[in-house]
Design a protein around this motif. Structure first.
Motif, PDB file in Angstrom:
ATOM      1  N   ARG A   1      27.259  42.478  39.864  1.00 25.63           N
ATOM      2  CA  ARG A   1      26.460  43.665  40.195  1.00 25.63           C
ATOM      3  C   ARG A   1      25.042  43.295  40.600  1.00 25.63           C
ATOM      4  O   ARG A   1      24.491  43.823  41.569  1.00 25.63           O
TER       5      ARG A   1
ATOM      6  N   GLY B   1      41.239  41.008  37.181  1.00 29.43           N
ATOM      7  CA  GLY B   1      41.199  42.332  37.804  1.00 29.43           C
ATOM      8  C   GLY B   1      39.842  42.653  38.382  1.00 29.43           C
ATOM      9  O   GLY B   1      39.731  43.256  39.463  1.00 29.43           O
ATOM     10  N   LEU B   2      38.800  42.259  37.686  1.00 28.50           N
ATOM     11  CA  LEU B   2      37.442  42.471  38.181  1.00 28.50           C
ATOM     12  C   LEU B   2      37.234  41.732  39.502  1.00 28.50           C
ATOM     13  O   LEU B   2      36.640  42.272  40.441  1.00 28.50           O
ATOM     14  N   THR B   3      37.718  40.512  39.580  1.00 29.17           N
ATOM     15  CA  THR B   3      37.581  39.719  40.803  1.00 29.17           C
ATOM     16  C   THR B   3      38.272  40.390  41.976  1.00 29.17           C
ATOM     17  O   THR B   3      37.705  40.491  43.079  1.00 29.17           O
ATOM     18  N   ARG B   4      39.490  40.852  41.771  1.00 30.30           N
ATOM     19  CA  ARG B   4      40.238  41.479  42.866  1.00 30.30           C
ATOM     20  C   ARG B   4      39.560  42.765  43.328  1.00 30.30           C
ATOM     21  O   ARG B   4      39.492  43.060  44.528  1.00 30.30           O
ATOM     22  N   THR B   5      39.063  43.530  42.381  1.00 32.04           N
ATOM     23  CA  THR B   5      38.375  44.772  42.739  1.00 32.04           C
ATOM     24  C   THR B   5      37.098  44.480  43.518  1.00 32.04           C
ATOM     25  O   THR B   5      36.817  45.122  44.542  1.00 32.04           O
ATOM     26  N   ALA B   6      36.329  43.508  43.055  1.00 33.03           N
ATOM     27  CA  ALA B   6      35.101  43.145  43.762  1.00 33.03           C
ATOM     28  C   ALA B   6      35.405  42.641  45.163  1.00 33.03           C
ATOM     29  O   ALA B   6      34.676  42.939  46.120  1.00 33.03           O
TER      30      ALA B   6
ATOM     31  N   LEU C   1      37.822  43.528  47.101  1.00 32.92           N
ATOM     32  CA  LEU C   1      38.121  44.688  47.948  1.00 32.92           C
ATOM     33  C   LEU C   1      36.859  45.441  48.328  1.00 32.92           C
ATOM     34  O   LEU C   1      36.689  45.871  49.473  1.00 32.92           O
ATOM     35  N   GLU C   2      35.963  45.612  47.372  1.00 28.63           N
ATOM     36  CA  GLU C   2      34.754  46.387  47.630  1.00 28.63           C
ATOM     37  C   GLU C   2      33.757  45.664  48.534  1.00 28.63           C
ATOM     38  O   GLU C   2      33.023  46.312  49.285  1.00 28.63           O
TER      39      GLU C   2
ATOM     40  N   GLY D   1      39.646  37.296  46.981  1.00 25.62           N
ATOM     41  CA  GLY D   1      40.540  37.922  46.020  1.00 25.62           C
ATOM     42  C   GLY D   1      41.639  37.004  45.533  1.00 25.62           C
ATOM     43  O   GLY D   1      42.638  37.464  44.970  1.00 25.62           O
TER      44      GLY D   1
END
Length: 259
Positions: A121, A162-167, A169-170, A239
């Protein structure tokens, strides 16, 4: 030309066994390195040894205010932030779930998961200002299965996936790539020395004899992959998860006499 000329890399946990390996390798490849950590004496000594392209910042990854100071410090020192390596981590003393206290659970997740979240962040605006960049989160092969007596550590490292994959994508449209490395048993104090409150080290529970590559890993085994993932050579990779474990997760290899 070195792969990281004119780029700035922030490594958390930069004074530990793996962290120091990462810092030295990035520096050797031309990067400006920002050594993030709690050990000011070791961090300052490493920065002094490496010279003007190295800078130590006090960084408690669990504190938002610490991140709010560290990222601008990197930009002031070197003009930009191009790579973040979320390497800082702590291990819980081994205990079954029923004997794991809430304070231990919270401490391990604060560092290993929340610290990674806060780092991502905090770095996003700086990476955008640089025109893109790379984040690599150092997880663990314990994020690939269950490991008895290490519930806080396992849970935190699973969540980092999961945090890595979401980041990823974003942030992909901002040209910011986010990937994960899962080290196995690496020969550092982290696995050779007992965690606080423990009497045995992680290495005591692992013999490399059954591994397909029958040795403990070295920090450089992780570092070499990290350099690739954060370089322009990996510009189409985000990702993704990479295991560096000598084949531990494959299961036992045949002994040489049976091959």
């Amino acid at each position: 030309m070195p792969r990281f000329d004119n780029q700035t890399v922030l490594v958390t946990g930069g004074t530990g066994g793996q962290g120091t390996s990462h810092v030295r390798a990035f520096h050797a490849e031309g990067a400006n390195v920002v050594i993030g950590g709690l050990d000011a004496e070791r961090g300052a000594a490493l920065a002094d040894e490496l010279g003007p392209r190295a800078h130590f910042v006090h960084l408690d990854v669990t504190e938002e205010s610490s991140w709010a100071a560290a990222v601008p410090a990197a930009e002031r020192a070197f003009g930009s932030l191009d790579v973040l390596v979320n390497n800082a981590g702590v291990q819980n003393p081994p205990a079954p779930i029923e004997h794991t206290d809430r304070a231990t659970w919270s401490r391990i997740l604060d560092v290993n998961l929340t610290g990674t979240f806060l780092g991502i962040r905090a770095a996003i605006p700086a990476l955008r200002r640089a025109g893109g960049g790379s984040i690599v989160n150092i997880a663990s092969i314990m994020a690939m299965g269950g490991t008895a007596h290490y519930a806080p550590y396992v849970a935190g490292k699973w969540a980092v996936r999961g945090l890595t994959r979401t980041a990823a994508l974003e942030l992909g449209r901002d040209r910011i790539r986010v990937n994960t490395i899962h080290p196995g048993v690496i020969a550092t104090p982290f696995i050779h020395e007992p965690a606080a409150g423990a009497t045995a080290a992680i290495a005591d529970f692992y013999s490399p004899e059954p591994f397909a590559v029958p040795r403990l890993g070295e920090p450089t085994d992780v570092t070499r992959l990290l350099l690739f993932l954060t370089s322009s050579e990996a510009s189409f990779i985000t990702g993704s998860e990479y295991v560096v474990d000598g084949g531990l997760l494959l299961g036992p290899a045949l002994p040489a006499e049976a091959a």
